[in-house]
Design a protein around this motif. Structure first.
Motif, short mmCIF file in Angstrom:
data_model
loop_
_atom_site.label_atom_id
_atom_site.label_comp_id
_atom_site.label_asym_id
_atom_site.label_seq_id
_atom_site.Cartn_x
_atom_site.Cartn_y
_atom_site.Cartn_z
N LEU A 1 0.50 -0.83 0.14
CA LEU A 1 -0.39 0.15 0.25
C LEU A 1 0.54 1.45 0.41
O LEU A 1 1.91 1.38 1.22
CB LEU A 1 -0.81 0.14 1.23
N HIS A 2 0.55 1.93 -0.73
CA HIS A 2 0.74 3.63 -1.03
C HIS A 2 -0.09 4.75 -0.05
O HIS A 2 -0.66 5.11 -1.25
CB HIS A 2 1.37 3.31 -2.24
N PHE A 3 0.14 5.21 0.70
CA PHE A 3 -1.01 6.43 1.08
C PHE A 3 -0.13 7.66 1.69
O PHE A 3 1.01 6.90 2.75
CB PHE A 3 -1.53 5.35 2.57
N VAL A 4 -1.46 8.46 1.61
CA VAL A 4 -0.37 9.94 1.83
C VAL A 4 -1.72 10.45 1.87
O VAL A 4 -2.48 10.48 1.41
CB VAL A 4 0.49 10.81 0.89
N SER A 5 -2.25 10.91 3.36
CA SER A 5 -2.76 11.50 3.24
C SER A 5 -2.84 13.13 3.17
O SER A 5 -1.92 13.93 3.33
CB SER A 5 -3.36 12.17 5.39
N ASP A 6 -3.68 13.80 2.88
CA ASP A 6 -3.75 15.12 2.62
C ASP A 6 -3.44 16.11 3.45
O ASP A 6 -3.03 17.43 3.63
CB ASP A 6 -5.75 15.38 2.36
#
Length: 200
Positions: A17-22
């Motif tokens: 998973l590649h996840f970056v929150s705003d």
């Protein structure tokens, strides 16, 4: 076999998973979420490793799309024809340069996402006879239930999948079996599978 395939694919995608929150990266979020539109449900994420080529590192959109029993019964009431068995498909945008969805939240703006796809999603049906699919992220609070998107990356994902023998149902349908017989066969053949997926 179908359940094992689903779990293997979900685990591969979630563990890469590649996840970056705003909040952490304003305007350049890499989202993950759940969409419920009409008769279809979608669970989408972005992987850092290509779903088809382990050597291809980038940003790869993966979307699981499924229907369930409630959708099947509602469509059946609108048509005299027997509906196809509810199925689960895995849709992949295997393009390492798919930066178009940075800052775009598919849970809120699916139409914009679809219009901007550089290539069509590669669709593969991985399970039929889907009675229910549940994807529960932990810890509690990492997912905004009402909004349909993840606010932080989960540590654990519990997946529950209930399948019945879709081939047997289709054979009975071709023999003009009534609804009671079909329902009984679904009950007899339904099996529930669960898996806990720990994210890296």
């Amino acid at each position: 076999d179908q359940a094992q395939l689903v779990f293997d694919m979900l685990e591969h995608d979630l563990q890469n998973l590649h996840f970056v929150s705003d909040e952490d990266y304003p305007g350049h979020a890499i989202p993950m979420g759940v969409i419920n539109v009409g008769a279809e449900h979608r669970f989408f994420l972005v992987t850092a490793v290509s779903p088809s080529n382990e050597d291809n590192i980038g940003t790869h959109l993966v979307m699981y799309v499924w229907t369930d029993e409630s959708d099947e019964s509602s469509s059946q009431s609108e048509s005299d024809e027997s509906p196809p068995p509810p199925e689960l498909s895995r849709n992949v945008l295997d393009d390492e340069n798919s930066f178009f969805f940075y800052g775009c939240d598919p849970a809120k703006n699916l139409s914009t996402l679809t219009k901007n796809l550089p290539v069509p999603l590669e669709r593969e049906v991985i399970a039929t006879g889907v009675q229910n699919l549940s994807i529960v992220p932990l810890p509690v609070g990492c997912f905004a239930e009402g909004e349909g998107y993840f606010t932080s990356c989960p540590k654990v994902v519990k997946v529950s999948l209930t399948l019945y023998d879709a081939a047997a149902i289709q054979q009975l349908q071709s023999g003009d079996a009534d609804d009671a017989v079909l329902e009984q066969k679904k009950i007899e053949t339904a099996r529930r599978f669960s898996k806990i997926i720990f994210l890296r």
